[in-house]
Design a protein around this motif. Structure first.
Motif, mmCIF file in Angstrom:
data_model
loop_
_atom_site.group_PDB
_atom_site.id
_atom_site.type_symbol
_atom_site.label_atom_id
_atom_site.label_comp_id
_atom_site.label_asym_id
_atom_site.label_seq_id
_atom_site.Cartn_x
_atom_site.Cartn_y
_atom_site.Cartn_z
ATOM 1 N N HIS A 172 -23.800 -18.064 12.387
ATOM 2 C CA HIS A 172 -21.987 -16.946 12.690
ATOM 3 C C HIS A 172 -21.061 -17.974 13.385
ATOM 4 N N MET A 173 -20.106 -17.698 12.204
ATOM 5 C CA MET A 173 -18.674 -19.033 12.643
ATOM 6 C C MET A 173 -17.383 -17.574 12.534
ATOM 7 N N VAL A 174 -16.762 -17.917 14.269
ATOM 8 C CA VAL A 174 -15.930 -17.679 13.946
ATOM 9 C C VAL A 174 -14.851 -18.094 14.272
ATOM 10 N N HIS A 175 -14.248 -18.816 13.415
ATOM 11 C CA HIS A 175 -12.908 -19.341 13.385
ATOM 12 C C HIS A 175 -11.566 -18.691 14.101
ATOM 13 N N ASN A 176 -10.847 -19.794 13.943
ATOM 14 C CA ASN A 176 -9.290 -19.296 14.426
ATOM 15 C C ASN A 176 -8.264 -20.071 13.216
ATOM 16 N N GLY A 177 -8.482 -20.015 11.852
ATOM 17 C CA GLY A 177 -7.987 -20.553 10.763
ATOM 18 C C GLY A 177 -8.360 -21.907 10.417
ATOM 19 N N GLY A 178 -8.929 -23.002 10.874
ATOM 20 C CA GLY A 178 -9.272 -24.261 10.778
ATOM 21 C C GLY A 178 -10.395 -24.480 9.975
ATOM 22 N N ILE A 179 -10.642 -23.722 8.375
ATOM 23 C CA ILE A 179 -11.285 -23.724 7.976
ATOM 24 C C ILE A 179 -10.515 -22.878 6.720
ATOM 25 N N SER A 180 -10.793 -23.036 5.305
ATOM 26 C CA SER A 180 -10.597 -22.496 4.236
ATOM 27 C C SER A 180 -11.604 -21.489 3.585
ATOM 28 N N ASP A 181 -10.946 -20.089 2.836
ATOM 29 C CA ASP A 181 -12.289 -19.263 2.093
ATOM 30 C C ASP A 181 -12.793 -20.432 1.332
ATOM 31 N N ASP A 182 -12.337 -21.673 0.269
ATOM 32 C CA ASP A 182 -13.068 -22.080 -0.800
ATOM 33 C C ASP A 182 -14.132 -23.079 0.214
ATOM 34 N N ASP A 183 -13.434 -23.682 1.293
ATOM 35 C CA ASP A 183 -14.565 -24.161 1.660
ATOM 36 C C ASP A 183 -15.599 -23.608 2.125
ATOM 37 N N ILE A 184 -15.820 -22.203 3.200
ATOM 38 C CA ILE A 184 -16.340 -21.542 3.503
ATOM 39 C C ILE A 184 -18.016 -21.302 1.965
ATOM 40 N N ALA A 185 -16.790 -20.965 0.791
ATOM 41 C CA ALA A 185 -17.129 -20.671 -0.112
ATOM 42 C C ALA A 185 -18.588 -21.949 -0.681
ATOM 43 N N ALA A 186 -18.000 -23.475 -0.593
ATOM 44 C CA ALA A 186 -18.838 -24.188 -0.659
ATOM 45 C C ALA A 186 -19.822 -24.769 0.216
ATOM 46 N N GLY A 187 -19.907 -23.848 0.945
ATOM 47 C CA GLY A 187 -20.904 -24.400 2.853
ATOM 48 C C GLY A 187 -20.243 -24.783 3.340
ATOM 49 N N TYR A 188 -19.289 -25.125 3.579
ATOM 50 C CA TYR A 188 -18.813 -26.123 4.960
ATOM 51 C C TYR A 188 -18.238 -25.460 6.101
ATOM 52 N N ILE A 189 -18.904 -25.635 7.146
ATOM 53 C CA ILE A 189 -18.921 -24.503 8.205
ATOM 54 C C ILE A 189 -17.966 -25.926 9.336
ATOM 55 N N LEU A 190 -17.486 -25.055 10.371
ATOM 56 C CA LEU A 190 -16.771 -25.261 11.593
ATOM 57 C C LEU A 190 -17.976 -25.855 12.363
ATOM 58 N N ALA A 191 -18.493 -26.647 13.670
ATOM 59 C CA ALA A 191 -19.400 -26.760 14.055
ATOM 60 C C ALA A 191 -19.165 -26.034 15.583
ATOM 61 N N CYS A 192 -17.967 -26.677 15.793
ATOM 62 C CA CYS A 192 -17.466 -25.858 17.408
ATOM 63 C C CYS A 192 -17.209 -23.880 17.343
ATOM 64 N N CYS A 193 -17.610 -23.322 16.173
ATOM 65 C CA CYS A 193 -17.612 -22.521 16.186
ATOM 66 C C CYS A 193 -18.795 -21.797 15.521
ATOM 67 N N SER A 194 -19.630 -22.743 15.227
ATOM 68 C CA SER A 194 -20.959 -21.819 14.755
ATOM 69 C C SER A 194 -21.453 -21.792 14.944
ATOM 70 N N ASN A 195 -22.247 -20.163 15.012
ATOM 71 C CA ASN A 195 -23.989 -20.468 16.379
ATOM 72 C C ASN A 195 -25.223 -20.131 14.952
ATOM 73 N N PRO A 196 -25.954 -20.987 14.733
ATOM 74 C CA PRO A 196 -27.294 -20.550 13.851
ATOM 75 C C PRO A 196 -28.440 -19.593 14.369
ATOM 76 N N ILE A 197 -28.306 -19.093 12.919
ATOM 77 C CA ILE A 197 -29.554 -17.908 12.888
ATOM 78 C C ILE A 197 -31.144 -18.058 12.502
ATOM 79 N N GLY A 198 -32.059 -17.827 12.983
ATOM 80 C CA GLY A 198 -32.976 -18.686 12.444
ATOM 81 C C GLY A 198 -33.274 -20.459 12.195
ATOM 82 N N LYS A 199 -33.406 -20.664 11.214
ATOM 83 C CA LYS A 199 -33.623 -22.058 10.843
ATOM 84 C C LYS A 199 -31.836 -22.240 10.292
#
Length: 362
Positions: free
Chosen positions: A330-357
Motif C-alpha cells: 500500500h503506497m501513498v506517495h507525494n509525486g515522487g514516482i511516475s505512473d509508468d514506474d508504478i506500472a513497471a513494478g517500482y515502489i517508493l520504499a519510504c511510503c510503501s507498506n507490505p500486505i502479506g508476503k
C-alpha cells in the motif's frame, strides 16, 4: 420583526410537483455556469446545505426524449427565494450541454428533490476542513454561505483544486467573503497556470505535504470532501496515512450522490493494522524480514541492516525507488514516482507498506 416571521411562515414551501422557472444563467468558468430558479407560485425553497436536485432535461436523441441529471445545490437555504445549481459540461455531457446551449430565463424545467445526506447542518463541529475538486466545490459553497448568513463564527479551511486558475469556480465570491472574516482560510491548488498569467499559489496534485502546510491542525477538524472518485480516494489515503480519525470524514461523489445514510457506499480503502504481520524478502541481499503492516519497506530494510538510499521520506524525492518483484504494497506517495514506474513494478520504499508476503529486488 414578528410581522415578517408571520409573513414568511405563511408562504408555502416549494414541492417538486411544481416546475422550476429559470431566472438567470451566470457563466462561472469555461463550459460552466450557475443556473438559478424560482418557484412560479412564489413558494420558498427549504433544504439542507449540501443537498442536490435531479433535473429532467430535454434530450430528443435519448430514449423517452429526456435525461435525468443530478446536481448539487450551490446556493444557500438562508436565501430561500431562489435555488441555484452550478454545472460543468464535460466532453460527453448531454444534459449539462443542453442547459448551457439552450436554458434561458423564463423557461421551465421539472426537478426532483431536494435530497441527500451530505451536509454539515447537523454537525456539532466548530472547525471544518472543506476539500474539493472542480465542481465538487458546490456543496462547500452552499455550506459556507449558510454559515456566513447565519452569522456563525467561521473556522473553515477551504481547499479547492482545479486544472487552472481560470477554472476555479466561485473564486471571486469566496475571496470577497474571506476578506471580511479571518475565519475563512482559502487555499487553491492548480495543475497548471494560465498562459501569460503567473500563479504563485500551490501547484501540482493534492498530497499529504500540501495538506500539512494548508491545515496544520487537520486532526482537529471535521472534513467534508467532494470531487471525482480518484481525487477523493487520494484525499482519504492522505488523511488515513497521517492518522486522521476517519469517523470525522464525509464525502459526496460526482457520479452517485446518495439520498439516505443507508445508501452510503462502503469505502474499500486499505486500513493498515499494527497487529497484522507481513513479510518482506530482499531478494538481492538474501534477507527476509517479518514486520507489521504499519512498517514501511524502508523501515524494515533499516531494521534488517540494509541501506536503501533515501532522502525526504515523504514520497516526494524518489530517491528510495526500488523494484517490487512480487506481492502487494500500500503506497501513498507525494509525486515522487511516475505512473509508468508504478506500472513497471517500482515502489517508493519510504511510503510503501507490505500486505502479506512481498519480494523486493534489493
Amino acid at each position: 420583526m414578528s410581522d415578517m416571521k408571520d409573513l414568511v411562515s405563511a408562504v408555502p414551501v416549494w414541492k417538486d410537483s411544481e416546475p422550476l422557472e429559470c431566472v438567470s444563467v451566470v457563466p462561472e468558468a469555461p463550459h460552466t455556469a450557475s443556473f438559478s430558479f424560482r418557484a412560479p407560485s412564489g413558494a420558498l425553497f427549504s433544504y439542507e446545505p449540501g443537498q442536490f436536485l435531479t433535473l429532467e432535461i430535454p434530450a430528443p436523441d435519448q430514449p423517452g426524449g429526456v435525461v435525468h441529471r443530478t446536481y448539487t445545490i450551490s446556493s444557500s437555504p438562508s436565501r430561500p427565494r431562489s435555488i441555484t445549481i452550478t454545472a460543468k459540461a464535460q466532453a460527453d455531457s448531454i444534459g449539462t450541454r443542453w442547459m448551457l446551449d439552450n436554458l434561458q430565463p423564463g423557461m421551465r424545467i421539472k426537478a426532483i428533490g431536494p435530497a441527500g445526506v451530505f451536509s454539515n447542518s447537523n454537525s456539532s463541529a466548530r472547525r471544518y476542513l472543506f476539500i474539493s475538486a472542480g465542481t465538487g466545490i458546490t456543496p462547500m459553497m452552499s455550506m459556507t454561505t449558510c454559515m456566513w448568513d447565519e452569522g456563525r463564527e467561521l473556522d473553515v479551511v477551504f481547499i479547492n483544486c482545479a486544472k487552472r486558475p481560470s477554472e476555479i469556480i466561485f473564486r471571486q465570491r469566496l475571496e470577497q467573503m474571506a476578506s471580511r472574516t479571518p475565519g475563512l482560510d482559502l487555499k487553491f491548488v492548480v495543475e497548471d497556470p494560465d498562459p501569460y498569467r503567473p500563479w504563485t499559489g500551490y501547484q501540482g496534485q493534492f498530497n499529504q505535504l500540501m495538506l500539512g502546510l494548508m491545515a496544520p491542525d487537520y486532526l482537529d477538524r471535521e472534513v467534508y470532501c467532494c470531487g471525482p472518485e480518484p481525487f477523493m480516494t487520494a484525499v482519504r489515503e492522505a488523511l488515513g496515512g497521517l492518522g486522521f480519525d476517519m469517523d470525522n470524514y464525509h464525502q459526496e461523489s460526482f457520479g452517485a450522490p446518495v439520498e439516505t445514510e443507508a445508501d452510503q457506499p462502503d469505502l474499500d480503502d486499505v486500513v493498515l493494522d499494527s497487529d497484522t504481520s507481513a513479510e518482506i524478502h530482499f531478494a538481492t541481499s538474501g534477507v527476509t524480514a517479518k514486520v507489521a503492516e504499519t512498517d514501511t519497506v524502508l523501515a524494515a530494510a533499516r531494521n534488517a541492516g540494509l541501506n536503501i538510499p533515501s532522502g525526504c521520506t515523504f514520497g516526494l524525492c524518489g530517491t528510495c525507488k526500488v523494484k517490487k518483484s512480487s506481492g502487494e504494497v500500500h503506497m501513498v506517495h507525494n509525486g515522487g514516482i511516475s505512473d509508468d514506474d508504478i506500472a513497471a513494478g517500482y515502489i517508493l520504499a519510504c511510503c510503501s507498506n507490505p500486505i502479506g508476503k512481498v519480494e523486493v529486488e534489493f
